[in-house]
Scaffold this motif. Structure first.
Motif, short mmCIF file in Angstrom:
data_model
loop_
_atom_site.label_atom_id
_atom_site.label_comp_id
_atom_site.label_asym_id
_atom_site.label_seq_id
_atom_site.Cartn_x
_atom_site.Cartn_y
_atom_site.Cartn_z
N PHE A 172 0.88 -1.16 0.00
CA PHE A 172 0.00 0.00 0.00
C PHE A 172 0.91 1.21 0.00
O PHE A 172 1.84 1.30 0.82
CB PHE A 172 -0.91 -0.01 1.23
N LYS A 173 0.65 2.13 -0.94
CA LYS A 173 1.49 3.31 -1.11
C LYS A 173 0.63 4.56 -1.16
O LYS A 173 -0.54 4.50 -1.53
CB LYS A 173 2.27 3.23 -2.43
N VAL A 174 1.27 5.67 -0.83
CA VAL A 174 0.67 6.98 -1.02
C VAL A 174 1.67 7.77 -1.85
O VAL A 174 2.83 7.91 -1.45
CB VAL A 174 0.29 7.67 0.30
N ARG A 175 1.25 8.20 -3.02
CA ARG A 175 2.12 8.91 -3.97
C ARG A 175 3.48 8.24 -4.13
O ARG A 175 4.53 8.86 -4.08
CB ARG A 175 2.31 10.36 -3.56
N GLY A 176 3.44 6.93 -4.30
CA GLY A 176 4.65 6.17 -4.59
C GLY A 176 5.47 5.77 -3.38
O GLY A 176 6.46 5.06 -3.51
N LYS A 177 5.07 6.19 -2.17
CA LYS A 177 5.82 5.83 -0.96
C LYS A 177 5.08 4.72 -0.22
O LYS A 177 3.92 4.87 0.16
CB LYS A 177 5.97 7.04 -0.05
N THR A 178 5.78 3.62 -0.02
CA THR A 178 5.19 2.45 0.64
C THR A 178 5.04 2.72 2.13
O THR A 178 5.95 3.23 2.78
CB THR A 178 6.09 1.22 0.43
N TYR A 179 3.86 2.34 2.65
CA TYR A 179 3.67 2.45 4.10
C TYR A 179 3.20 1.15 4.73
O TYR A 179 3.26 0.99 5.95
CB TYR A 179 2.76 3.63 4.47
N VAL A 180 2.76 0.18 3.91
CA VAL A 180 2.40 -1.15 4.40
C VAL A 180 2.85 -2.17 3.37
O VAL A 180 2.66 -1.97 2.17
CB VAL A 180 0.88 -1.30 4.63
N MET A 181 3.45 -3.27 3.84
CA MET A 181 3.82 -4.39 2.98
C MET A 181 3.30 -5.68 3.60
O MET A 181 3.39 -5.85 4.82
CB MET A 181 5.35 -4.52 2.87
N MET A 182 2.81 -6.56 2.73
CA MET A 182 2.31 -7.84 3.20
C MET A 182 2.86 -8.95 2.32
O MET A 182 2.99 -8.77 1.10
CB MET A 182 0.78 -7.86 3.14
N GLY A 183 3.16 -10.08 2.92
CA GLY A 183 3.66 -11.21 2.16
C GLY A 183 3.03 -12.50 2.65
O GLY A 183 2.53 -12.59 3.77
N ASP A 184 3.08 -13.48 1.80
CA ASP A 184 2.51 -14.80 2.09
C ASP A 184 3.36 -15.79 1.32
O ASP A 184 2.97 -16.27 0.28
CB ASP A 184 1.05 -14.84 1.64
N GLY A 185 4.57 -16.05 1.86
CA GLY A 185 5.58 -16.76 1.11
C GLY A 185 5.42 -18.24 0.92
O GLY A 185 6.18 -18.86 0.21
N SER A 186 4.44 -18.85 1.54
CA SER A 186 4.27 -20.29 1.36
C SER A 186 2.84 -20.67 1.72
O SER A 186 1.99 -19.81 1.92
CB SER A 186 5.25 -21.06 2.25
N ASP A 187 2.62 -21.94 1.82
CA ASP A 187 1.29 -22.41 2.19
C ASP A 187 1.13 -22.53 3.70
O ASP A 187 0.09 -22.93 4.19
CB ASP A 187 1.01 -23.77 1.53
N ARG A 188 2.18 -22.16 4.46
CA ARG A 188 2.10 -22.20 5.92
C ARG A 188 1.42 -20.94 6.44
O ARG A 188 1.73 -19.84 6.03
CB ARG A 188 3.50 -22.28 6.52
N GLU A 189 0.51 -21.12 7.36
CA GLU A 189 -0.23 -19.99 7.93
C GLU A 189 0.70 -19.02 8.66
O GLU A 189 0.45 -17.82 8.69
CB GLU A 189 -1.32 -20.48 8.89
N ASP A 190 1.82 -19.54 9.24
CA ASP A 190 2.72 -18.66 9.99
C ASP A 190 3.70 -17.92 9.08
O ASP A 190 4.55 -17.19 9.56
CB ASP A 190 3.45 -19.42 11.09
N ALA A 191 3.59 -18.12 7.77
CA ALA A 191 4.48 -17.43 6.83
C ALA A 191 3.90 -16.09 6.39
O ALA A 191 4.52 -15.37 5.63
CB ALA A 191 4.76 -18.31 5.62
N VAL A 192 2.72 -15.75 6.86
CA VAL A 192 2.08 -14.49 6.50
C VAL A 192 2.79 -13.35 7.23
O VAL A 192 3.07 -13.45 8.43
CB VAL A 192 0.58 -14.52 6.88
N SER A 193 3.09 -12.28 6.50
CA SER A 193 3.76 -11.14 7.13
C SER A 193 2.99 -9.86 6.86
O SER A 193 2.37 -9.70 5.81
CB SER A 193 5.20 -11.01 6.63
N LEU A 194 3.04 -8.97 7.82
CA LEU A 194 2.46 -7.64 7.71
C LEU A 194 3.44 -6.68 8.34
O LEU A 194 3.77 -6.79 9.53
CB LEU A 194 1.11 -7.55 8.42
N SER A 195 3.97 -5.75 7.54
CA SER A 195 4.94 -4.77 8.01
C SER A 195 4.43 -3.38 7.72
O SER A 195 3.74 -3.17 6.72
CB SER A 195 6.28 -4.97 7.27
N PHE A 196 4.78 -2.44 8.57
CA PHE A 196 4.33 -1.07 8.37
C PHE A 196 5.41 -0.08 8.76
O PHE A 196 6.26 -0.35 9.60
CB PHE A 196 3.03 -0.79 9.14
#
Length: 129
Positions: free
Chosen positions: A35-59
Motif C-alpha cells: 500500500f502506497k501513497v504517492r509512490g511511498k510504501t507504508y504497508v507491505m504484506m507477504g505470504d511466502g508459502s502455504d504455511r499460515e505462519d508465513a504471513v507477514s504484515l509490516s508497516f
C-alpha cells in the motif's frame, strides 16, 4: 496472498488503507502486496508459502515508536532488512491486535503521505470519531 490467514489479513488491512487519500495497492517485484501513497510504501504484506505462519504484515514507523512496539512481547518484531529504518512487523507467531493495528496503519500512512494528503486524512479521521 495464498493462505486463508493471508487473505483474511489482506481484507482487514485493505479496509483500513484503501479509503485513505491517494492510496494505491499493488504487487511488488517480490510478490508482496504493498500500500502506497504517492509512490511511498507504508504497508507491505507477504505470504511466502502455504504455511499460515508465513504471513507477514509490516508497516512504516519511526525508531521511537518501533522501540515501544518491540517491548510488547509476542506482538511485534523488527522487520527484516528494513527494520533499521523503523519498520515494524506483526509477530507471525501471534495474533494481530485489531484494537491497536488500524491506528498503527493510519500512523504509517501519515509518516509516508505528503502534507496535502495527510491533511485530508486527518480531516477524515476527525469525522470518524
Amino acid at each position: 496472498m495464498k493462505t486463508e490467514r493471508g487473505l483474511e489479513l489482506l481484507e482487514r488491512v485493505r479496509a483500513v488503507c484503501a479509503p485513505l487519500p491517494e492510496t494505491t495497492e499493488s504487487i511488488d517485484g517480490f510478490g508482496h502486496t504493498v500500500f502506497k501513497v504517492r509512490g511511498k510504501t507504508y504497508v507491505m504484506m507477504g505470504d511466502g508459502s502455504d504455511r499460515e505462519d508465513a504471513v507477514s504484515l509490516s508497516f512504516k514507523s519511526d525508531k521511537e515508536q518501533q522501540r515501544l512496539l518491540l517491548q510488547q512481547e509476542g506482538k511485534y518484531v523488527k522487520t527484516p532488512y528494513i527494520g533499521q529504518h523503523g519498520w515494524v512487523s506483526i509477530d507471525p507467531k501471534g495474533e494481530p491486535d485489531w484494537d491497536e493495528l488500524p491506528d498503527l496503519l493510519r500512523e504509517a500512512y501519515l509518516k509516508a503521505a505528503p502534507k496535502t494528503a495527510a491533511k485530508q486524512a486527518l480531516e477524515m479521521f476527525g469525522k470518524q470519531r
